[in-house]
Each structure stands twice: as C-alpha cells, then as structure tokens.
Design a protein around this motif. Structure first.
Motif, short mmCIF file in Angstrom:
data_model
loop_
_atom_site.label_atom_id
_atom_site.label_comp_id
_atom_site.label_asym_id
_atom_site.label_seq_id
_atom_site.Cartn_x
_atom_site.Cartn_y
_atom_site.Cartn_z
N ALA A 145 -93.12 -1.24 74.96
CA ALA A 145 -93.54 -2.64 75.16
C ALA A 145 -95.15 -2.40 74.93
N CYS A 146 -95.74 -1.49 75.10
CA CYS A 146 -97.23 -1.63 74.93
C CYS A 146 -97.67 -0.26 73.76
N VAL A 147 -96.79 0.43 73.38
CA VAL A 147 -96.89 1.74 72.71
C VAL A 147 -97.81 2.65 73.35
N GLY A 148 -97.75 2.58 74.56
CA GLY A 148 -98.63 3.87 75.25
C GLY A 148 -99.94 3.27 76.07
N THR A 149 -100.31 2.10 75.51
CA THR A 149 -101.56 1.94 75.85
C THR A 149 -101.80 1.30 77.17
N GLY A 150 -100.67 0.93 77.86
CA GLY A 150 -100.84 0.51 79.22
C GLY A 150 -101.30 -1.11 79.03
N ARG A 151 -101.45 -1.84 77.99
CA ARG A 151 -102.06 -3.18 78.07
C ARG A 151 -101.37 -3.90 76.90
N GLN A 152 -101.33 -5.14 77.33
CA GLN A 152 -100.51 -6.12 76.28
C GLN A 152 -101.47 -7.29 75.99
N ARG A 153 -101.57 -7.71 74.87
CA ARG A 153 -101.98 -9.22 74.49
C ARG A 153 -101.19 -10.25 74.77
N VAL A 154 -102.01 -11.13 75.61
CA VAL A 154 -101.09 -12.49 75.99
C VAL A 154 -101.79 -13.57 75.45
N GLU A 155 -101.05 -14.41 74.49
CA GLU A 155 -101.82 -15.60 73.89
C GLU A 155 -101.10 -17.08 74.55
N SER A 156 -102.08 -17.93 74.97
CA SER A 156 -101.57 -19.14 75.24
C SER A 156 -102.22 -20.25 74.72
N SER A 157 -101.62 -21.38 74.58
CA SER A 157 -102.43 -22.45 73.83
C SER A 157 -102.88 -23.27 74.74
N LEU A 158 -104.36 -23.64 74.41
CA LEU A 158 -105.11 -24.55 74.86
C LEU A 158 -104.92 -26.03 74.67
N GLY A 159 -104.29 -26.17 73.65
CA GLY A 159 -104.23 -27.69 72.93
C GLY A 159 -105.31 -27.47 71.76
N ALA A 160 -104.98 -28.71 70.95
CA ALA A 160 -106.14 -28.89 69.93
C ALA A 160 -106.42 -27.77 68.73
N GLY A 161 -105.16 -27.00 68.73
CA GLY A 161 -105.35 -25.88 67.72
C GLY A 161 -105.87 -24.43 68.40
N GLU A 162 -106.33 -24.72 69.72
CA GLU A 162 -107.23 -23.55 70.29
C GLU A 162 -106.10 -22.43 70.73
N ARG A 163 -106.33 -21.35 70.98
CA ARG A 163 -105.56 -20.45 71.74
C ARG A 163 -106.37 -19.50 72.34
N LEU A 164 -106.03 -18.92 73.48
CA LEU A 164 -106.64 -18.18 74.61
C LEU A 164 -105.88 -16.77 74.62
N LEU A 165 -106.85 -15.67 74.10
CA LEU A 165 -106.18 -14.40 74.17
C LEU A 165 -106.71 -13.71 75.15
N GLN A 166 -105.94 -12.99 76.10
CA GLN A 166 -105.95 -12.29 77.36
C GLN A 166 -105.26 -10.92 77.12
N ILE A 167 -106.06 -9.80 77.56
CA ILE A 167 -105.56 -8.60 77.61
C ILE A 167 -105.12 -8.09 79.21
N GLU A 168 -103.73 -7.88 79.43
CA GLU A 168 -103.36 -7.90 80.69
C GLU A 168 -102.66 -6.50 80.82
N SER A 169 -102.31 -5.81 82.25
CA SER A 169 -101.77 -4.75 82.47
C SER A 169 -100.39 -4.92 81.92
N CYS A 170 -99.93 -3.91 81.22
CA CYS A 170 -98.27 -4.05 80.76
C CYS A 170 -97.35 -4.15 81.93
N PRO A 171 -96.47 -5.24 82.06
CA PRO A 171 -95.33 -5.25 83.12
C PRO A 171 -94.47 -4.31 83.10
N SER A 172 -93.97 -3.58 81.92
CA SER A 172 -92.99 -2.82 81.84
C SER A 172 -93.37 -1.59 82.43
N CYS A 173 -94.37 -1.15 82.28
CA CYS A 173 -95.06 0.20 82.52
C CYS A 173 -95.96 0.23 83.71
N SER A 174 -96.49 -1.04 84.30
CA SER A 174 -97.47 -1.05 85.13
C SER A 174 -98.75 -0.63 84.78
#
Length: 257
Positions: A145-174
């Motif tokens: 899921a994270c290719v060994g990095t332990g982190r995942q990029r999570v994108e969410s829409s803020l509307g009006a074409g804007e997107r929020l990018l967050q780096i979170e701990s990979c839930p698959s491998c904690s």
C-alpha cells in the motif's frame, strides 16, 4: 586581556548554511586530514582542529544544529553553559516538544502555585518483536500500500477546483512500511505497546493559561497548563442566597398571618 573572535561553525567547515548532512560530513573529513596535528606543520593546527571537531559535533546532529541556527554560537565559555544560554535553549526545546498531557488549575491555584498529577499514555516499540509487529518466525514483506515508506498521500476536495494533500501514516502497516505473515502476540501486530504513566507536576506561581512546563526537572517532556475561569463572585452568590432566604421567610410569614 585579549579576546578571541567567535568562529562561525559553517565557515570553519567551509560549507553554506543550507548544507545537508552528507556535505557537512565530507567537508569535515577533508579538512580533518589536512589539519590533524599529527600530519600538519601549521603551528595553529591543534586549535584549528579543535574548532573543526567542535563545529562538526554541533552541525552533524539535527538537535544541536537547530539550536545553533536559532541562538547562534553557544560554545563552552560563550553562553552555552551560562544561565541565560541554558534558559534560552530550554525554552526553545519546550516550545518544540509535543505535550504529553494537560493539567487543569483554577485562577487562584495558578496565581498561588500548586502541585498536580499528570496522567498520560506512552507508546513504545514492542519489546517482543522489536517494533516490527510480526511474530518471531513470521515472514516479513514490504507493504504494497505504501511501498515501504510507511506513509500515504491522501487527497480531498475543498471545492472550487482546490484540493488538499495530506501525508498520513499508512493504515495497512501502521506506518512500519512492512507486513508480517503472522502478527506479534504481544502487540497484535501494531509494533507498539502502551503503558499508563503519571507524574506530579509543579505549577509555579503566576503560571498563565497555555504555558508549557517540563514534566520533571531537566526533562524534555512537557505538559500544558489550562487555567479554568474563576466561578462567579462568591460574595455576590452569598448575597443572592441571603436575599432569597429573606423573601422566602417573608412569604411564609404572610401565609401564616
């Protein structure tokens, strides 16, 4: 009495202030070979070599480098061991530290000072699996899921074409970056064990809301003090209670007439 100009550690190593750790290491090794007293004919080589090793000792560690960048030169005899230098460094570290707990006091206690017991949960690597999360004989593999990095990029829409990018701990491998064929029985695959901790914290007189205090003297663990608003004026409460009693007695007297 003569004074010696304070050396700039970056100049001593001959690197820019944004040099990375690898460049700092290479610069130190290159200069150390030419300045070592055993090989150099320069009469000032011993002093220069001491400055070089001192500069590398500070800039090669992220914790001391950030203090150096923040407060400037703090070498022995030039502020690091003075009360002012120690307070500045301690305050800086306390502001950067993540609080382990909060303690609640009222305004009177904050003004006079008080002792409070702080309680929190501490996570530590599991001693049974060394933090890997797998049983002793388990087969380990890179988390797909994270290719060994332990982190995942999570994108969410803020509307009006804007997107929020967050780096979170990979839930698959904690966040470990690896998966095991069999979970550790002690930590159930989390790689962490949690223990309840407590300690008495001294809240000194005059502590303000939101102030950070070391958990223990010399500790880098901190707690945040929350000062609760004082209740309504007690004298006013008593006056209102007495007035209510008088009104009740008068009403009772009128009923019994």
């Amino acid at each position: 009495m003569s004074t010696t100009a304070t050396p700039d550690y970056y100049e001593v190593l001959g690197v820019p202030r944004d040099a990375n750790a690898e460049r700092i290491k290479k610069a130190f090794r290159a200069r150390a070979r030419s300045l070592h007293p055993d090989v150099s004919n320069d009469p000032g080589a011993p002093q220069k070599f001491r400055e070089l090793t001192e500069a590398y000792g500070v800039l090669s560690k992220s914790s001391t480098r950030v203090l150096y960048d923040r407060f400037g030169y703090r070498g022995r005899g030039n502020g690091w061991f003075t009360p002012a230098g120690a307070r500045a460094a301690t305050d800086f570290l306390l502001r950067r530290a993540e609080p382990v707990a909060e303690v609640l006091v009222d305004e009177f206690e904050a003004e006079r000072g008080v002792r409070r017991k702080a309680r929190w949960t501490r996570s530590e690597p599991c001693s049974a699996c060394g933090g890997r999360g797998g049983a002793p004989d388990a087969i380990s593999m890179t988390c797909p899921a994270c290719v060994g990095t332990g982190r995942q990029r999570v994108e969410s829409s803020l509307g009006a074409g804007e997107r929020l990018l967050q780096i979170e701990s990979c839930p698959s491998c904690s966040g470990r970056g690896t998966l095991a064929s069999e979970d550790c029985a002690s930590c159930r695959g989390s790689g962490q064990t949690k223990t309840r901790q407590s300690a008495e914290v001294v809240v000194p007189p005059g502590t303000a809301d939101g102030e950070r205090l070391p958990l223990r003297e010399g500790s880098r663990e901190v707690v945040v003090v929350r000062v609760l608003a004082a209740p309504p004026d007690e004298a006013l409460v008593r006056y209102v209670a007495v007035l209510g009693l008088i009104v009740a007695l008068v009403f009772l007297w009128l009923l019994l007439r």
